[in-house]
Design a protein around this motif. Structure first.
Motif, short mmCIF file in Angstrom:
data_model
loop_
_atom_site.label_atom_id
_atom_site.label_comp_id
_atom_site.label_asym_id
_atom_site.label_seq_id
_atom_site.Cartn_x
_atom_site.Cartn_y
_atom_site.Cartn_z
N LYS A 46 0.85 -1.19 0.00
CA LYS A 46 0.00 0.00 0.00
C LYS A 46 0.88 1.24 0.00
CE LYS A 46 -3.64 -2.36 2.36
NZ LYS A 46 -4.15 -2.77 3.65
N ALA A 47 0.78 2.03 -1.05
CA ALA A 47 1.57 3.25 -1.16
C ALA A 47 1.35 4.11 0.08
CB ALA A 47 1.19 4.02 -2.42
N GLY A 48 2.44 4.64 0.61
CA GLY A 48 2.36 5.46 1.80
C GLY A 48 2.57 4.68 3.08
N SER A 49 2.47 3.34 3.00
CA SER A 49 2.72 2.54 4.20
C SER A 49 4.22 2.26 4.31
CB SER A 49 1.93 1.23 4.14
OG SER A 49 2.39 0.41 3.09
N ASP A 50 4.63 1.68 5.41
CA ASP A 50 6.04 1.44 5.70
C ASP A 50 6.59 0.32 4.81
OD1 ASP A 50 8.55 1.20 6.78
OD2 ASP A 50 7.88 0.79 8.82
N LEU A 51 7.40 0.68 3.85
CA LEU A 51 7.98 -0.30 2.93
C LEU A 51 8.86 -1.30 3.67
CD1 LEU A 51 8.48 -1.36 0.05
CD2 LEU A 51 10.33 0.33 -0.15
N ARG A 52 9.65 -0.82 4.63
CA ARG A 52 10.55 -1.70 5.38
C ARG A 52 9.76 -2.77 6.12
NH1 ARG A 52 14.18 -0.19 10.59
NH2 ARG A 52 12.14 0.53 11.24
N ALA A 53 8.69 -2.39 6.78
CA ALA A 53 7.87 -3.36 7.51
C ALA A 53 7.26 -4.37 6.56
CB ALA A 53 6.79 -2.65 8.32
N TRP A 54 6.81 -3.93 5.40
CA TRP A 54 6.23 -4.83 4.41
C TRP A 54 7.29 -5.83 3.91
CZ3 TRP A 54 6.67 -5.20 -1.15
CH2 TRP A 54 5.73 -6.06 -1.73
N LEU A 115 13.19 -10.71 18.82
CA LEU A 115 14.36 -10.04 19.39
C LEU A 115 15.13 -9.26 18.32
CD1 LEU A 115 16.28 -9.77 21.91
CD2 LEU A 115 17.52 -11.68 20.93
N LEU A 116 15.34 -9.87 17.18
CA LEU A 116 16.10 -9.21 16.11
C LEU A 116 15.35 -8.04 15.50
CD1 LEU A 116 17.62 -12.37 14.41
CD2 LEU A 116 18.79 -10.73 15.89
N LEU A 117 14.06 -8.19 15.33
CA LEU A 117 13.27 -7.08 14.76
C LEU A 117 13.24 -5.87 15.69
CD1 LEU A 117 10.32 -9.07 13.16
CD2 LEU A 117 12.07 -7.74 11.94
N TYR A 125 6.97 -2.41 18.83
CA TYR A 125 6.25 -3.65 19.11
C TYR A 125 5.08 -3.82 18.13
CZ TYR A 125 8.76 -3.71 23.60
OH TYR A 125 9.71 -3.74 24.57
N GLU A 126 4.42 -2.73 17.83
CA GLU A 126 3.28 -2.79 16.90
C GLU A 126 3.73 -3.22 15.51
OE1 GLU A 126 3.95 -0.18 18.89
OE2 GLU A 126 2.27 -0.25 20.31
N GLU A 127 4.86 -2.69 15.06
CA GLU A 127 5.38 -3.07 13.74
C GLU A 127 5.78 -4.54 13.73
OE1 GLU A 127 7.39 1.01 12.03
OE2 GLU A 127 8.39 0.01 13.70
N VAL A 128 6.41 -5.00 14.79
CA VAL A 128 6.80 -6.42 14.89
C VAL A 128 5.56 -7.30 14.89
CG1 VAL A 128 7.94 -8.17 16.31
CG2 VAL A 128 8.99 -5.91 16.04
N VAL A 136 0.40 -7.81 19.97
CA VAL A 136 1.46 -7.04 20.61
C VAL A 136 1.88 -7.69 21.92
CG1 VAL A 136 2.06 -4.81 21.65
CG2 VAL A 136 0.82 -4.87 19.50
N GLY A 137 0.93 -8.20 22.68
CA GLY A 137 1.25 -8.86 23.94
C GLY A 137 2.14 -10.08 23.74
N THR A 138 1.90 -10.81 22.67
CA THR A 138 2.73 -11.98 22.36
C THR A 138 4.13 -11.54 21.98
OG1 THR A 138 0.78 -13.19 21.61
CG2 THR A 138 2.91 -14.00 20.84
N VAL A 139 4.23 -10.45 21.23
CA VAL A 139 5.54 -9.89 20.88
C VAL A 139 6.31 -9.54 22.15
CG1 VAL A 139 6.71 -7.90 19.85
CG2 VAL A 139 4.87 -9.04 18.61
#
Length: 174
Positions: A46-54, A115-117, A125-128, A136-139
């Motif tokens: 999705k244009a405008g979203s975080d390319l790195r996270a994708w 851990l690495l992310l 945490y949200e991005e992971v 998020v709680g599991t992360v």
């Protein structure tokens, strides 16, 4: 997505892939597969979203699929605790990085990824949670267990106990 945007992510993808696989050749293959998949399916970004996270999500999925495929093909699972003596690095300050890499590889896959992310790629945490497809709680739980286990492993390795806290800074939720 422009090629320059994609190219700018390659160093981070390589670093994360190397940490996941523990092998330079496998990491390069994983990065290549990730870039191919991203180019083939660019319309899913999705244009405008975080390319790195994708891209990390794409890499994560490819890595998990590859690991599952390898387990099916091998027909058996190797317990890393049984192989522990082979994973301990020789003593010496110059071997500290190797100790850390070996200890990281001994962590369960889901803990190592989180851990690495968080620590290496500096994702929130949200991005992971989005990358791994977990709450998020599991992360947070996986990160806590990974830090504790890595600390135990590093303290068990000669001359590495002093470096463990410096390697794993605490990251607050954003």
């Amino acid at each position: 997505m422009q090629s320059g945007e994609l190219e700018a992510q390659i160093p981070q993808l390589r670093r994360y892939a190397r940490s996941l696989t523990g092998d330079a050749w496998a990491a390069d293959d994983l990065v290549q597969d990730t870039l191919e998949r991203a180019c083939d399916r660019w319309q899913l970004w999705k244009a405008g979203s975080d390319l790195r996270a994708w891209l990390f999500t794409v890499m994560h999925n490819l890595f998990v699929d590859s690991a599952r495929r390898a387990l099916r093909q091998a027909g058996q699972r190797v317990d890393l605790e049984d192989a522990a003596p082979e994973l301990v690095a020789p003593a010496g300050a110059t071997e500290q990085v190797l100790d850390l890499q070996r200890c990281l590889q001994r962590l369960p896959e889901e803990q190592r990824e989180v851990l690495l992310l968080v620590t290496l790629q500096d994702l929130s945490y949200e991005e992971v949670a989005r990358v791994t497809g977990t709450p998020v709680g599991t992360v947070m739980s996986r990160l806590s267990r990974a830090r504790s286990r890595l600390r135990e492993l590093m303290e068990g390795a000669p001359a590495a106990s002093a470096a463990a806290p410096a390697v794993l800074p605490f990251k607050r939720m954003k």
